[in-house]
Design an enzyme around this catalytic site. Structure first.
Site, mmCIF file in Angstrom:
data_model
loop_
_atom_site.group_PDB
_atom_site.id
_atom_site.type_symbol
_atom_site.label_atom_id
_atom_site.label_comp_id
_atom_site.label_asym_id
_atom_site.label_seq_id
_atom_site.Cartn_x
_atom_site.Cartn_y
_atom_site.Cartn_z
ATOM 1 N N SER A 1 0.806 -1.224 0.000
ATOM 2 C CA SER A 1 0.000 0.000 0.000
ATOM 3 C C SER A 1 0.835 1.268 0.000
ATOM 4 C CB SER A 1 -0.927 0.002 1.225
ATOM 5 O OG SER A 1 -0.167 -0.080 2.411
ATOM 6 N N LYS B 1 6.029 5.752 6.025
ATOM 7 C CA LYS B 1 5.316 5.094 4.938
ATOM 8 C C LYS B 1 4.440 6.129 4.235
ATOM 9 C CE LYS B 1 3.453 0.932 4.987
ATOM 10 N NZ LYS B 1 2.538 -0.197 5.270
ATOM 11 N N ASP C 1 -0.365 -11.218 7.631
ATOM 12 C CA ASP C 1 0.788 -11.276 6.741
ATOM 13 C C ASP C 1 2.075 -11.397 7.542
ATOM 14 O OD1 ASP C 1 1.979 -11.436 4.274
ATOM 15 O OD2 ASP C 1 2.132 -9.267 3.992
#
Length: 997
Positions: free
Chosen positions: A692, A710, A812
């Site tokens: 993302s 991020k 994940d």
């Protein structure tokens, strides 16, 4: 009105009133049941109603005459125990609680359900023994207790359930023997005792011959020994027999084929020996599965007389001789799997001519001649798997019209000619593997839209790579090594964003490598060696985040090696035999890379260990001066740029998020929003990229005071999805405060971009260390550090699962999402895909499918059903990585690490031999072995048999101080189980090359 009529009317009114009262009571019991189970969201629609029979309309409820008779509560995430008041539903005959999270001992409260006829408690967390008075449930006709943790003896009272027609005790931990009382179940039609390998070693019980109505006997992996007894011929109703994965010996008895109703035989994974018997008289036999044994001799020609045979499965034996021609003429044949034997001769020419053949797998034999021409006559063929034989001739032309194909694997034969045009474009084809043959021709302009793996290496293909290659959009593996391709590498090839492996070595390609390859973000292996490529190595290679193997040797590349190439986490590099000049990147000045730069006369290094000239020796003065002058000229040019450019760039940095960025802090900050924005340079600080967004390292003060940022950029197409992911990550991380979970410091949100600011982890990810990406460091990730990482990461996940309300599932978990600080303390990272176990009615914020290959739990890959056990599976893979040093997606050539480890462990191999040689020391062997076994425990196929993370932490801490150092072997195995929701269908799963696609 007469007195009689009045009395009758009164009775009717009274009966109706009682009925209304009873209905209301049943509704109240159901609502009480919902409350007892803490309102699991799948039954939140159970709400009270003034209509006393409203509950009969609920989909989980079946009523007869407005009275509850059946409860269908499978897969409802119900936890806790079963309450006693459930039997207040006085007419209850059917209870299904399959696939929930219910625990404790067998619920004896159900003995009060006097009318109960069907009980399914499978795939839960029950423990202890089956009660001695189980025969209290006298009306039971169906009992399923599979996939729990019941132990001890199966009670003799089981034989008292005289109405029982279906008994399933699969996948438990029974450690006694088979009670002879089972023979008393005269109505029994289905019996499964499979996957209970703790049973005492026993022969097939002779009492089973009393089961005259038994149609299915499934005793796979039940510790059976000895020969198959002749008494099996007395079981006249038998249709399905599965005695696989035991320790049976001797030959298959002739009486087995005298069962006139027998339809399916499963005897694989035993240690049977001898020949297949010639006596096969059963006209109703539809499936023969004798795979994975030690059978010898030839395939009996009498099999061809079985007019109803649909499956012939004999793989992994020692069968020899030719395949009988008559088998190809069976009109009902669907499934032929004969791989991994010693079969020879030619394939029967009639295969597929008269039947709707679906699977055809004859790999790893000694077969000769051509492939049968009519394999796909019926239009149902899913796969042709015939690798590792001596087949010759051209491919059948009719394969070009076979749109049902999923896989064609013909590697390592002597096949010739061109590929039928229609085969390239077969609608469903996903795997075309034809390497190591003598095929010729040019590549087509169009291939199947589903083609993901194209392996054509070691053939005689020629011509150029077509520019239409940009239409092969789903291709992830392209291996065309060692052919005669020429021309340039077309720029259109860079459009394949799904590529993970690109091998074009040993061809005749020339020209330069396209410079704009940033779309190859998924690429992990690039081999272009032994061609005639020239020009400079493009700097864009340095920004491929997943590239780990780079082979460009034996070409004509020239110029400098891009300095940032050293920032890649390469495990394999070869730039030898080119015309490169200048110094090698300092990250490669390590003896491990000493052979990667040979035969480049212009290259130098700053150390003598690299087999290159020293950069500052007299021989290289001219070159160094030239480079210095060039650098000065470049610097002067840069400094002479107009001030307006600088101002424009400064403006862009400050307005990147839009006109009014907002900062939401989750702790006291020692930096400003402006310092974050100014630190986001185009590529200089970029250290990674996730699903993302991009990740940057920003130095806030210039004194190595780093944070990780991020960046999620908005776009019209992705804006809504990105917004959901951003909000999910902020919501999740802002609530978590734990020493083993990465700390979110603040978020900055604007109209163009959104930023998440985290603490910076100096030592990168666990993946980098396990794959030797830090080879130049003096620090070695020894076993004590690995164990420290295992414990810390487990504690972080345990906090998420058990201490957060509601619990959080990461989805994940992998070694690249376990970050390490300066002291190698681990922290779980990347929560963009995390998911809370939210209550019904709250909006779910994540819809994207999560998980990474090699780490993904099998049930999640299949059903997308989310619970904590998918994280446990992924963490088990991390434990296997830590102990073996192997990659998660590569246990061996054909299996993931988890699959390889389970197979290795089941084979009674030494655990010590599986451990990572780089860190294995005598005083850590016991601990390493225990962690390896815990990895096996966590990666069990069946979710209910995996431990919870709290148990994982406890087991790790118990291993923290082993009593003594010793070598441990794998004599004692953990039970391995498999999902049994479709138990009989799955008994042969995983045994097909076609199914593995």
């Amino acid at each position: 009105m007469s007195k009689t009529s009045a009395a009758f009317l009164f009775v009717l009114i009274l009966t109706h009133a009682c009925s209304q009262l009873c209905d209301g009571q049943e509704q109240a019991i159901l609502l009480k049941l919902k409350q007892y189970w803490q309102n699991p969201s799948p039954i939140s629609h159970w709400i009270p109603s003034s209509n006393s029979s409203h509950h009969c309309s609920w989909p989980e409820i079946t009523c007869v005459n407005n009275s509850v008779t059946q409860l269908h509560l499978s897969d409802k995430t119900i936890g806790g125990t079963i309450p006693s008041f459930i039997c207040d539903l006085g007419n209850l005959t059917y209870i299904d609680l399959n696939y929930n999270n219910i625990g404790g001992e067998f619920p004896k409260v159900l003995f009060n359900c006097s009318k109960l006829e069907s009980l399914d408690l499978s795939q839960n967390y029950f423990v202890g023994e089956i009660p001695e008075d189980i025969d209290s449930l006298a009306r039971l006709g169906y009992l399923n207790l599979a996939s729990n943790s019941f132990s001890g003896e199966i009670p003799a009272a089981i034989g008292g359930l005289q109405e029982l027609r279906h008994l399933q005790l699969t996948s438990n931990q029974f450690n006694g023997s088979f009670p002879p009382e089972i023979g008393n179940l005269s109505q029994l039609e289905y019996l499964s005792l499979a996957f209970n390998d703790k049973f005492l070693p026993s022969k097939l019980p002779s009492c089973f011959k009393q089961l005259k109505k038994l149609k299915t006997l499934w005793m796979s992996k039940a510790n059976l020994i000895g020969e198959i007894p002749d008494m099996i011929g007395d079981m006249a109703a038998l249709e399905v027999l599965d005695l696989s994965q035991n320790e049976l010996t001797g030959k298959i008895p002739d009486v087995l084929f005298l069962l006139m109703n027998l339809e399916v035989i499963y005897l694989y994974s035993n240690k049977l020996s001898g020949k297949i018997p010639q006596v096969i008289k059963s006209s109703n036999l539809t499936m023969i599965d004798l795979s994975d044994n030690n059978l010898t001799g030839t395939i009996p020609s009498e099999i061809g007389k079985l007019e109803h045979l649909s499956g012939l499965v004999l793989f992994s034996n020692q069968l020899s001789g030719e395949i009988p021609e008559s088998i190809g003429r069976i009109s009902t044949l669907r499934d032929v799997r004969l791989f991994s034997n010693n079969l020879s001769g030619t394939l029967p020419s009639d295969f597929g001519r008269y039947s709707l053949l679906e699977k055809f797998e004859v790999a790893s034999n000694k077969l000769t001649g051509k492939l049968p021409e009519h394999l796909c006559n019926g239009g149902k063929l899913l796969g042709v798997v015939a690798f590792d034989n001596n087949l010759t001739g051209e491919l059948p032309k009719l394969l070009g019209n076979c749109n049902s194909l999923l896989i064609v694997d013909l590697r390592n034969n002597g096949l010739t000619g061109s590929i039928p045009d229609g085969l390239w474009t077969s609608l469903n084809l996903s795997n075309l593997v034809i390497s190591d043959n003598f095929f010729t021709g040019e590549l087509p302009k169009k291939v199947s839209d589903n083609l993901s793996r194209l392996v054509i290496s070691n053939n005689m293909f020629f011509g150029k790579i077509p520019v239409e290659v940009n239409q092969w959009r789903n291709l992830s593996v392209f291996n065309a090594s060692n052919n005669f391709f020429n021309g340039t590498i077309p720029i259109e090839l860079t459009a394949l964003s799904s590529l993970t492996i690109l091998l074009l070595d040993q061809n005749q390609l020339h020209g330069s490598l396209p410079s704009d390859i940033i779309s190859w973000r998924s690429l992990n292996t690039l081999n272009l060696s032994e061609n005639q490529l020239s020009g400079q190595i493009p700097e864009s290679l340095c920004f491929l985040p997943n590239l780990v193997e780079l082979e460009l040797s034996s070409n004509q590349f020239s110029g400098l090696i891009p300095p940032k190439l050293g920032l890649l986490k390469l495990t394999s590099l070869n730039l030898s035999s080119n015309h490169l000049i200048g110094s090698i990147p300092k990250e490669f000045e390590n003896v491990e890379y000493s052979n990667c730069f040979l035969n480049n006369s212009g290259l130098c290094a700053n150390t003598a260990d690299m087999n290159l000239d020293i950069c500052y020796s007299p021989k290289n003065c001219y070159l160094q001066n030239l480079i210095l002058i060039s650098s000065i000229l470049v610097a002067v040019f840069v400094l002479s740029l107009p001030l307006s450019f600088f101002m424009t760039r400064f403006y862009w940095r400050n307005h990147e998020l839009g006109s009014i960025p907002e900062c939401t802090a989750f702790q006291t900050l020692n930096f400003t929003m402006g310092s974050i924005l100014l630190g986001l340079k185009d590529q200089a600080n970029k250290i990674g990229e996730g699903g993302s967004g991009e990740v940057y390292r920003v130095d806030l003060t210039g004194n190595n005071n780093f944070v990780a940022v991020k960046k999620i950029s908005n776009s019209k197409k992705l804006e809504e999805q990105m917004e959901k992911e951003f909000q999910a990550e902020v919501m999740t991380l802002s609530r978590i405060k734990h020493s083993n979970i990465v700390n979110l410091m603040c978020c900055i949100s604007g109209e163009n971009s959104k930023l998440l600011v985290y603490e910076y982890m100096e030592n990168g990810s666990l993946y980098q260390w396990l794959n030797k990406h830090q080879a130049s460091s003096a620090i070695v990730l020894d076993w004590p550090k690995r164990f420290q990482i295992a414990v810390g990461a487990a504690q972080g996940l345990c906090y998420m699962h058990h201490d957060c309300s509601p619990p959080i599932i990461h989805r994940d978990v992998k070694s690249s999402n376990i970050l390490l600080d300066s002291e190698f303390n681990p922290k779980i990272a990347d929560f963009g895909l995390a998911k809370m176990l939210i209550k019904q009615g709250e909006a779910t914020s994540i819809s994207v499918v999560a998980g990474s290959f090699g780490y993904m739990a099998p049930e999640y890959a299949r059903t997308r059903r989310i619970n904590e056990k998918i994280d446990v599976y992924s963490f088990g893979v991390v434990l296997l990585e830590l102990t073996t040093g192997r990659r998660a997606n590569y246990g061996d050539e054909n299996r993931s690490l988890a699959e390889w480890a389970q197979h290795y462990f089941q084979g009674s191999n030494s655990i010590v031999d599986a451990l990572d040689q780089d860190v294995k020391e005598a005083c850590h062997l016991n601990q390493m072995c225990n962690v390896f076994k815990l990895g096996i425990y966590c990666t069990r196929t069946l979710p209910s048999t995996r431990p919870c993370m709290r148990t994982v932490v406890q087991l790790l801490l118990q291993s923290a101080h082993p009593p003594h150092c010793q070598v441990m072997n794998a004599e004692k195995k953990y039970e391995t189980t498999r999902l049994t929701r479709n138990s009989k269908d799955e008994s042969s799963s995983g045994s097909s090359n076609v199914e593995s696609v």
